[in-house]
Design a protein around this motif. Structure first.
Motif, PDB file in Angstrom:
ATOM      1  N   VAL A 185     -48.423  80.489  51.666  1.00 42.89           N
ATOM      2  CA  VAL A 185     -47.366  81.233  50.944  1.00 42.89           C
ATOM      3  C   VAL A 185     -47.535  81.598  49.798  1.00 42.89           C
ATOM      4  N   PHE A 186     -47.922  81.645  49.332  1.00 47.90           N
ATOM      5  CA  PHE A 186     -48.313  82.464  48.155  1.00 47.90           C
ATOM      6  C   PHE A 186     -49.009  83.571  48.440  1.00 47.90           C
ATOM      7  N   PHE A 187     -50.402  83.251  48.951  1.00 43.18           N
ATOM      8  CA  PHE A 187     -51.329  84.436  49.626  1.00 43.18           C
ATOM      9  C   PHE A 187     -49.906  85.431  50.660  1.00 43.18           C
ATOM     10  N   ARG A 188     -48.873  84.997  51.657  1.00 45.96           N
ATOM     11  CA  ARG A 188     -48.129  85.647  52.021  1.00 45.96           C
ATOM     12  C   ARG A 188     -47.005  86.376  51.625  1.00 45.96           C
ATOM     13  N   TYR A 189     -46.458  85.641  50.598  1.00 41.14           N
ATOM     14  CA  TYR A 189     -45.189  86.573  49.495  1.00 41.14           C
ATOM     15  C   TYR A 189     -45.687  86.807  48.179  1.00 41.14           C
ATOM     16  N   GLY A 190     -46.463  86.600  47.769  1.00 39.16           N
ATOM     17  CA  GLY A 190     -47.219  86.809  45.962  1.00 39.16           C
ATOM     18  C   GLY A 190     -46.689  86.106  45.417  1.00 39.16           C
ATOM     19  N   LEU A 224     -40.792  88.945  52.264  1.00 43.04           N
ATOM     20  CA  LEU A 224     -39.918  87.639  52.036  1.00 43.04           C
ATOM     21  C   LEU A 224     -38.657  88.014  51.855  1.00 43.04           C
ATOM     22  N   ILE A 225     -38.458  88.569  51.773  1.00 47.22           N
ATOM     23  CA  ILE A 225     -36.275  89.408  52.621  1.00 47.22           C
ATOM     24  C   ILE A 225     -36.102  89.384  53.337  1.00 47.22           C
ATOM     25  N   GLU A 226     -36.686  89.290  54.691  1.00 43.85           N
ATOM     26  CA  GLU A 226     -36.760  88.938  55.937  1.00 43.85           C
ATOM     27  C   GLU A 226     -37.306  88.455  56.484  1.00 43.85           C
TER      28      GLU A 226
END
Length: 503
Positions: A162-167, A230-232
């Motif tokens: 999750v962190f890798f995708r949204y930072g 992240l918003i989308e």
């Protein structure tokens, strides 16, 4: 030697004093009647706080009589349960935040039992996916193992994924939510320092929350530089699940929605409706079930309420604790309330088994336990979640959608259906920034509207907060009690904080 008074003398004495006794007894003011329309968390909370905060005075020694009118056969309003295959699940308002202090206080007061909701009994190992209608654009790792060590490894890997995708946008989002929650906590301050509010605007400005209702959640998140991805994806999934709407809802409702996706969420064992039922039972209320109020008329000294049963009631104070958007109450004289649409959420409960082919997968085990969706008008549902797995091929699911799910559609999503229950909720306002609010005091006198606050955010706790403010307004404006005892609130806040630590 003195003699005792004769019986006839005592009778004569009593008869001579009877007019005086009658005069003294009738000089005491009669207890006023407060009528509350709606038996959900808002109406039951008003009754609770009226009882809790009332203190007799020489001018008003008697506590008010409280009547609650409920058009349905059960109390609870939008808190309700549904039975599927002999199991009970939350059908309406489902989750509470660990800092919902009024709800925590009610739980302790009523001796209710706290439990985590089914979809988050084990947050660390719950699988999650985001569906765009054709494929999963994001899906956490799934491993079917009962060993805690394996689950911890899976949880760690998913957190990294999750962190890798949204930072670092995740941290910014979390800070935004925490700031909003901290501002909301001002509503639990002692009444000695916390004013009463006749309008929602004043109440929000005092806590520093008003500006969030003037802009969309999307704009707020862009301003703090959240990543568009992240918003989308994640934020959109959350607002669709919690409010059935997109990221273009107003900012405060959006922040509350995000707060409802965090850790430590809970509900009441046996159903959240028990809070309303318990508060009503504890508040010495005259409850009128199956009685819908159709008109409210102000007649100078009191309000006359007329029900569809042909009955009339005289009320010194009237509280509307149900959304006026979809009820047909006639007011005389007319009141002015901003036009508002309710967002309907269709909750469909299915006991059966999902069809993996619908999701382009080969096995049911590959489908995440929580499926969220992106904002696309062609997508037929907002989310699908596992409520309980009874056996390998026997599962109870909860589907949220904006439209009713037809049998044909359900038969394409599910390979088997043993039982299907559909519920259509007028769940919450359709949020649109900038929000416009009805006042708490509808006529400048003693007609109050608890649900005016819902245009800011709609939850069980926000209803309780609004109800507490309305109860204080009634005591101040009708009973002339300008201040309340701070001990009334402080002691229970301490209890709530202890329960919060337990959570």
């Amino acid at each position: 030697m003195s003699s005792k008074p004769s019986f006839s003398f005592l009778v004569l004495l009593f008869l001579s004093l009877q007019p005086l006794i009658f005069c003294l007894s009738t000089n005491a003011p009669s207890a006023p009647t407060v009528c509350i329309i709606g038996s959900g968390i808002g109406g039951s909370s008003v009754a609770h706080f009226l009882r809790r905060y009332f203190h007799p005075t020489p001018s008003q020694p008697n506590p008010p009589n409280i009547k609650i009118f409920e058009r349905r056969s059960v109390v609870g309003g939008r808190m309700a349960t549904v039975s599927v295959g002999g199991e009970t699940f939350e059908a309406g308002a489902s989750i509470l935040h660990p800092k919902n202090y009024h709800a925590l206080n009610y739980t302790k007061l009523l001796g209710l039992k706290i439990k985590p909701p089914p979809s988050s009994e084990d947050d660390d190992s719950m699988s999650f996916g985001i569906w765009d209608g054709k494929k999963f654009v994001f899906k956490t790792l799934q491993v079917d193992s009962r060993f805690p060590f394996v689950q911890k490894i899976v949880s760690f890997v998913n957190s990294f994924y999750v962190f890798f995708r949204y930072g670092f946008s995740l941290l910014k989002m979390n800070s935004f939510v925490e700031r909003t929650v901290d501002s909301f906590l001002k509503y639990y301050e002692s009444p000695d320092t916390r004013p009463m509010f006749e309008t929602v605007d004043e109440m929000l400005k005092w806590a520093g929350l008003y500006n969030l209702t003037t802009r969309t959640l999307h704009d707020e998140l862009i301003d703090i530089k959240l990543s568009p991805l992240l918003i989308e994806e994640l934020v959109t999934v959350i607002t669709r699940i919690n409010y059935g709407q997109s990221v273009y809802i107003s900012g405060l409702a959006g922040a509350v929605s995000l707060a409802g996706s965090g850790g430590g969420l809970w509900s009441i064992e046996g159903g959240n409706w028990q809070m309303a039922a318990g508060l009503i039972n504890n508040s010495d209320v005259s409850l009128h079930l199956n009685e819908e109020i159709e008109s409210i008329s102000y007649l100078g000294e009191y309000y006359e309420l007329n029900s569809k049963k042909g009955k009339s009631y005289s009320c010194a104070v009237t509280v509307v604790a149900t959304p006026l958007d979809e009820v047909n109450i006639q007011f005389t004289p007319l009141i002015s309330v901003p036009e508002r649409k309710l967002q309907h959420t269709h909750a469909t409960f299915v006991r059966g088994l999902l069809n993996p082919a619908y999701f382009g997968l080969s096995a049911v085990a590959e489908i995440p336990e929580l499926v969220g969706t992106l904002e696309d008008p062609d997508l037929p549902f907002s989310s699908i979640s596992v409520l309980k797995q009874h056996e390998e091929k026997d599962v109870t699911y909860k589907v949220f959608s904006r439209e009713s799910m037809t049998d044909t559609l359900l038969d394409s999503i599910f390979s088997a259906r043993q039982q299907t229950v559909r519920i259509n909720w007028g769940a919450y306002p359709h949020y649109r920034a900038p929000e416009v609010f009805a006042p708490f005091v509808l006529d400048g006198k003693h007609l109050y509207y608890v649900n005016a606050f819902e245009n800011a955010a709609s939850t069980m706790e926000t209803s309780a907060v609004a109800a507490e403010n309305v109860a204080r307004l009634i005591l101040s404006r009708y009973f002339n009690k300008a201040s309340l005892h701070s001990s009334d609130l402080k002691s229970l806040n301490t209890d709530a904080e202890m329960l919060h630590l337990d959570l």
